[in-house]
Design a protein around this motif. Sequence first.
Motif, short mmCIF file in Angstrom:
data_model
loop_
_atom_site.label_atom_id
_atom_site.label_comp_id
_atom_site.label_asym_id
_atom_site.label_seq_id
_atom_site.Cartn_x
_atom_site.Cartn_y
_atom_site.Cartn_z
N PHE A 217 24.36 4.53 -0.61
CA PHE A 217 24.08 5.74 -1.39
C PHE A 217 23.49 5.37 -2.75
O PHE A 217 22.48 5.93 -3.18
N LEU A 218 24.12 4.41 -3.43
CA LEU A 218 23.62 4.00 -4.75
C LEU A 218 22.25 3.34 -4.65
O LEU A 218 21.41 3.52 -5.54
N LEU A 219 22.02 2.60 -3.58
CA LEU A 219 20.74 1.91 -3.43
C LEU A 219 19.58 2.86 -3.13
O LEU A 219 18.42 2.46 -3.18
N GLN A 220 19.89 4.13 -2.84
CA GLN A 220 18.81 5.11 -2.75
C GLN A 220 18.08 5.25 -4.09
O GLN A 220 16.96 5.75 -4.14
N ASN A 221 18.74 4.83 -5.15
CA ASN A 221 18.15 4.91 -6.48
C ASN A 221 17.20 3.76 -6.79
O ASN A 221 16.57 3.76 -7.85
N LEU A 222 17.11 2.78 -5.91
CA LEU A 222 16.24 1.63 -6.14
C LEU A 222 14.84 1.94 -5.61
O LEU A 222 14.66 2.25 -4.43
N THR B 228 13.42 -9.45 -4.34
CA THR B 228 12.33 -9.56 -3.36
C THR B 228 12.39 -8.48 -2.28
O THR B 228 11.38 -8.20 -1.63
N SER B 229 13.57 -7.87 -2.10
CA SER B 229 13.68 -6.86 -1.05
C SER B 229 14.93 -6.01 -1.27
O SER B 229 15.86 -6.41 -1.98
N ARG B 230 14.95 -4.85 -0.63
CA ARG B 230 16.14 -4.00 -0.67
C ARG B 230 17.31 -4.67 0.06
O ARG B 230 18.46 -4.52 -0.31
N THR B 231 16.97 -5.44 1.10
CA THR B 231 18.00 -6.17 1.83
C THR B 231 18.70 -7.17 0.92
O THR B 231 19.93 -7.33 0.97
N GLN B 232 17.93 -7.84 0.08
CA GLN B 232 18.52 -8.77 -0.88
C GLN B 232 19.45 -8.03 -1.84
O GLN B 232 20.56 -8.49 -2.13
N ALA B 233 19.02 -6.87 -2.33
CA ALA B 233 19.85 -6.09 -3.24
C ALA B 233 21.15 -5.69 -2.56
O ALA B 233 22.24 -5.79 -3.15
N LYS C 216 7.67 -0.08 -6.48
CA LYS C 216 6.31 0.38 -6.73
C LYS C 216 5.45 -0.81 -7.09
O LYS C 216 5.68 -1.46 -8.11
N GLY C 217 4.47 -1.11 -6.23
CA GLY C 217 3.68 -2.32 -6.41
C GLY C 217 4.58 -3.52 -6.21
O GLY C 217 5.21 -3.68 -5.18
N SER C 218 4.66 -4.38 -7.22
CA SER C 218 5.54 -5.54 -7.14
C SER C 218 6.78 -5.36 -8.02
O SER C 218 7.53 -6.31 -8.24
N HIS C 219 6.99 -4.13 -8.48
CA HIS C 219 8.04 -3.89 -9.48
C HIS C 219 9.15 -3.04 -8.88
O HIS C 219 8.89 -2.03 -8.21
N TRP C 220 10.39 -3.45 -9.12
CA TRP C 220 11.56 -2.67 -8.74
C TRP C 220 12.13 -2.00 -9.97
O TRP C 220 12.15 -2.57 -11.06
N SER C 221 12.59 -0.76 -9.80
CA SER C 221 13.20 -0.03 -10.91
C SER C 221 14.24 0.93 -10.37
O SER C 221 14.29 1.22 -9.17
N TRP C 222 15.08 1.43 -11.29
CA TRP C 222 16.11 2.39 -10.92
C TRP C 222 15.61 3.80 -11.20
O TRP C 222 15.01 4.06 -12.24
N LEU C 223 15.88 4.72 -10.26
CA LEU C 223 15.55 6.12 -10.48
C LEU C 223 16.55 6.76 -11.44
O LEU C 223 16.17 7.52 -12.33
N SER C 224 17.83 6.49 -11.24
CA SER C 224 18.85 7.05 -12.14
C SER C 224 18.93 6.25 -13.43
O SER C 224 18.73 5.03 -13.44
N ASN C 225 19.23 6.96 -14.49
CA ASN C 225 19.38 6.34 -15.82
C ASN C 225 20.80 5.77 -15.92
O ASN C 225 21.68 6.33 -16.58
N ARG D 38 24.21 -2.80 -12.96
CA ARG D 38 23.58 -3.36 -14.15
C ARG D 38 23.41 -4.87 -14.04
O ARG D 38 22.49 -5.45 -14.63
N GLN D 39 24.30 -5.52 -13.29
CA GLN D 39 24.23 -6.98 -13.16
C GLN D 39 23.20 -7.44 -12.14
O GLN D 39 22.86 -8.61 -12.08
N LEU D 40 22.72 -6.50 -11.33
CA LEU D 40 21.72 -6.86 -10.34
C LEU D 40 20.40 -7.19 -11.03
O LEU D 40 19.87 -6.38 -11.80
N ASP D 41 19.86 -8.34 -10.77
CA ASP D 41 18.62 -8.80 -11.42
C ASP D 41 17.42 -8.23 -10.65
O ASP D 41 16.85 -8.90 -9.79
N ILE D 42 17.04 -7.01 -11.01
CA ILE D 42 15.95 -6.37 -10.25
C ILE D 42 14.58 -6.97 -10.60
O ILE D 42 13.62 -6.80 -9.85
#
Length: 261
Positions: free
Chosen positions: A157-162, A136-141, A165-174, A128-132
């Motif tokens: 494993f958790l980052l599989q949820n990141l 800029t990249s999955r490596t940064q996350a 799409k386009g220029s937008h990052w979002s979480w798959l899991s709620n 939740r604290q990650l500023d998505i």
Amino acid sequence: MNLHSLTVGSGPSPVVFLHGLFGQGKNWGSIANALGTEATSHLIDLPNHGLSPWTETFELDQQADLIADWIADAVGRTALVGHSLGGKLAMRVALRRPELVDRLMVVDISPARNEAAQSFAALVAALRQLDIDHLTSRTQADRELTPAIPDDVVRRFLLQNLRHKGSHWSWLSNFDLLGDSLHQIGGWPPIDAVYDGPTLWVTGGRSPYVTPEHAEPMRQLFPRVLQVTLKRAGHWVHADEPEAFISVCRRFLAAEAVTPA
């Protein structure tokens, strides 16, 4: 609810696989591929996970009923396999809608309160604290999450949820709902039902999730249960001992007796 699913294999036995907390149906992909000639496997993304829709509230029976409705519409009577949270939901489906479940496999979880779910609280807080919004990249996350989640396997494993799409990052899991629902996820509400179909309880010998006192509640709800322990496996039984797990699955689907490992 139109749950997202992948279909793998073309064998005669229909099987529905349910993954664990923060996972996705594709986590079962290697197992389903190995069973491709024996089974037609349906790998569901649970509600609030992967590409499936989100719900506004969380209760085990509510989530189980959404899965049961999907099974009734898309598959019909089937073998049902669930790991961890997916195992709890598989048990609730079998108990509430037994006509849909030909046989049941529960992987390393019990019909009991399990405080291990609370260990996810710190992980959810870190995510939740990650500023998505400024990512800029999955490596940064991955780099920014490392101090809070130092375990490489867990973090990736958790980052599989990141999702990007386009220029937008979002979480798959709620993560908001699931993180707020860890008490419910770890619980087991009372239920006045018995599933008398064949039930295989596969546990990891190195896992803390299943304890000896869970055996009696399991027998009361699932009187035909047979427990198999893969001694070298932890909670992720199918990932820790894939060949042994696939062998158990084959005997489960063939309705043969399973000898404990």
